[in-house]
Design an enzyme around this catalytic site. Sequence first.
Site, mmCIF file in Angstrom:
data_model
loop_
_atom_site.group_PDB
_atom_site.id
_atom_site.type_symbol
_atom_site.label_atom_id
_atom_site.label_comp_id
_atom_site.label_asym_id
_atom_site.label_seq_id
_atom_site.Cartn_x
_atom_site.Cartn_y
_atom_site.Cartn_z
ATOM 1 N N LYS A 1 6.729 -0.212 6.557
ATOM 2 C CA LYS A 1 6.450 1.031 6.139
ATOM 3 C C LYS A 1 7.764 1.919 5.963
ATOM 4 C CE LYS A 1 3.733 4.291 8.120
ATOM 5 N NZ LYS A 1 2.198 4.935 8.406
ATOM 6 N N GLY B 1 0.881 -1.094 -0.165
ATOM 7 C CA GLY B 1 0.026 -0.085 0.063
ATOM 8 C C GLY B 1 0.894 1.281 -0.088
ATOM 9 N N GLY C 1 1.472 5.073 1.279
ATOM 10 C CA GLY C 1 0.889 6.236 2.085
ATOM 11 C C GLY C 1 1.121 7.520 1.913
ATOM 12 N N VAL D 1 5.771 4.310 1.612
ATOM 13 C CA VAL D 1 5.313 3.152 0.900
ATOM 14 C C VAL D 1 5.407 1.844 2.015
ATOM 15 C CG1 VAL D 1 5.485 1.215 -0.943
ATOM 16 C CG2 VAL D 1 6.167 3.765 -1.421
ATOM 17 N N VAL D 2 4.464 0.847 2.055
ATOM 18 C CA VAL D 2 4.537 -0.253 2.992
ATOM 19 C C VAL D 2 4.819 -1.447 2.037
ATOM 20 C CG1 VAL D 2 3.208 -1.558 4.327
ATOM 21 C CG2 VAL D 2 2.853 0.670 4.311
ATOM 22 N N PHE E 1 3.621 9.609 2.976
ATOM 23 C CA PHE E 1 4.883 9.999 2.771
ATOM 24 C C PHE E 1 5.852 8.752 2.363
ATOM 25 C CE2 PHE E 1 3.735 12.862 6.434
ATOM 26 C CZ PHE E 1 3.783 13.889 5.624
ATOM 27 N N ASP F 1 -7.494 9.813 12.651
ATOM 28 C CA ASP F 1 -7.506 9.562 11.214
ATOM 29 C C ASP F 1 -8.264 8.291 11.027
ATOM 30 O OD1 ASP F 1 -7.440 9.987 8.663
ATOM 31 O OD2 ASP F 1 -5.457 9.382 8.326
HETATM 32 P P1 ADP Z 1 -0.223 6.400 5.874
HETATM 33 O O1 ADP Z 1 0.069 6.913 7.097
HETATM 34 O O2 ADP Z 1 0.626 6.831 5.013
HETATM 35 O O3 ADP Z 1 -1.853 6.681 5.363
HETATM 36 P P2 ADP Z 1 -0.520 3.573 6.397
HETATM 37 O O4 ADP Z 1 -0.017 3.411 7.507
HETATM 38 O O5 ADP Z 1 -2.146 3.903 6.420
HETATM 39 O O6 ADP Z 1 0.283 5.012 5.790
HETATM 40 O O7 ADP Z 1 -0.385 2.627 5.323
HETATM 41 C C1 ADP Z 1 -0.645 2.566 3.869
HETATM 42 C C2 ADP Z 1 -1.457 1.652 3.499
HETATM 43 O O8 ADP Z 1 -0.426 0.343 3.366
HETATM 44 C C3 ADP Z 1 -2.531 0.971 4.086
HETATM 45 O O9 ADP Z 1 -3.704 1.736 3.648
HETATM 46 C C4 ADP Z 1 -2.659 -0.397 3.645
HETATM 47 O O10 ADP Z 1 -3.137 -0.891 2.346
HETATM 48 C C5 ADP Z 1 -1.086 -0.775 3.751
HETATM 49 N N1 ADP Z 1 -0.584 -1.422 5.021
HETATM 50 C C6 ADP Z 1 -0.018 -0.621 6.024
HETATM 51 N N2 ADP Z 1 0.089 -1.397 6.959
HETATM 52 C C7 ADP Z 1 0.015 -2.604 6.794
HETATM 53 C C8 ADP Z 1 0.012 -3.907 7.603
HETATM 54 N N3 ADP Z 1 0.484 -3.646 8.916
HETATM 55 N N4 ADP Z 1 -0.024 -5.099 6.903
HETATM 56 C C9 ADP Z 1 -0.571 -5.130 5.407
HETATM 57 N N5 ADP Z 1 -0.924 -3.829 4.777
HETATM 58 C C10 ADP Z 1 -0.520 -2.570 5.347
HETATM 59 MG MG MG Z 2 -0.379 7.991 8.625
HETATM 60 MG MG MG Z 3 -3.342 5.388 6.322
#
Ligand code: ADP
Ligand code: MG
Ligand code: MG
Length: 281
Positions: A36, A14, A16, A20-21, A18, A139
């Site tokens: 992340k 996914g 975000g 990428v995960v 700032f 959020d």
């Molecule tokens: P941001 O703070 O930039 O929004 P997130 O922490 O929400 O970042 O992560 C962005 C995306 O990555 C999530 O919406 C999800 O799709 C994927 N993701 C984040 N953490 C995980 C995780 N622990 N397991 C699987 N997918 C994840």
């Molecule tokens: Mg965030």
């Molecule tokens: Mg998020």
Amino acid sequence: SVGPYQIDMTQSLGKGTFGVVYLGKEIKSQEIVAVKVINLKGNEKQLDSIAKLCQNEYQIMQRLQHSNLVKLYQFQRTQNNMYFMMEYCEGGTLDSYIARKCPHKNQLKFLAESEARIILSQIVNGYKAMYDQNIVHRDLKPSNILMNKGVAKISDFGFSKILFDFENQVLQTFAGTPLYMSPQILNPQFQRQYSTKTDIWSLGIIFYEVLYGQTPWRATSFQELMVKIQQVPIKFPSIPKVSDQMKQIISKMLKVEEKDRMSWDELFQLQIQQDQESLVN
Ligand code: ADP
Ligand code: MG
Ligand code: MG
């Protein structure tokens, strides 16, 4: 690799704001993790503020240990990157989970009430652990709720804050995502002052969306959304069929005025998961 972890940059889970995960694994145990990665290079202008935000997110995740909150295993900072090694949620985000589970094609995607109640009570249980640590989220939305083996986990603590007095603290930071933002954050009329009940609002929108497949108010601009929330009473479609009890809960969570809105005590006392028949009044 970073410390004891190997990151697979070809497997993005996914994106975000700032970073990428990615999928990763702990080298010794081969345990799969989500990582992340926030790249500080190329972000020179905002470097200090991004680093501060990540530090805050790290400190908050470090305090939280609950089966309905995404776990942080490790945090690392190198010259150019920040890394959050986290529990991998194989079921993806709540929206993608609902889309997969919903039997209807080409229609609104929602869960049957019995299943919705299980997921929603898990989210509330996760929030209770945040509440117990005086942490507000700010959020909450389906893309920040992740699914791991059918269990819902609150994630993304980037806007979260540790408070001294959870019930009474006045908050002012503009934070969140428009469709899930409380009227106090959306509308300058409220002087952009709000309480932690802002998260009850977002939870109310999530409850509605999980049961009906869409948010109660939709708009193409901030302004329009604000006006609708304050002038158009919430509507509960007749299809899908949802119990009166759930509708009453949602109505109470989505009161525009904070003083009328459900309290944290009330929320934590709800028996969301109990079977529906035993819940008639
Ligand atoms: P941001 O703070 O930039 O929004 P997130 O922490 O929400 O970042 O992560 C962005 C995306 O990555 C999530 O919406 C999800 O799709 C994927 N993701 C984040 N953490 C995980 C995780 N622990 N397991 C699987 N997918 C994840
Ligand atoms: Mg965030
Ligand atoms: Mg998020």
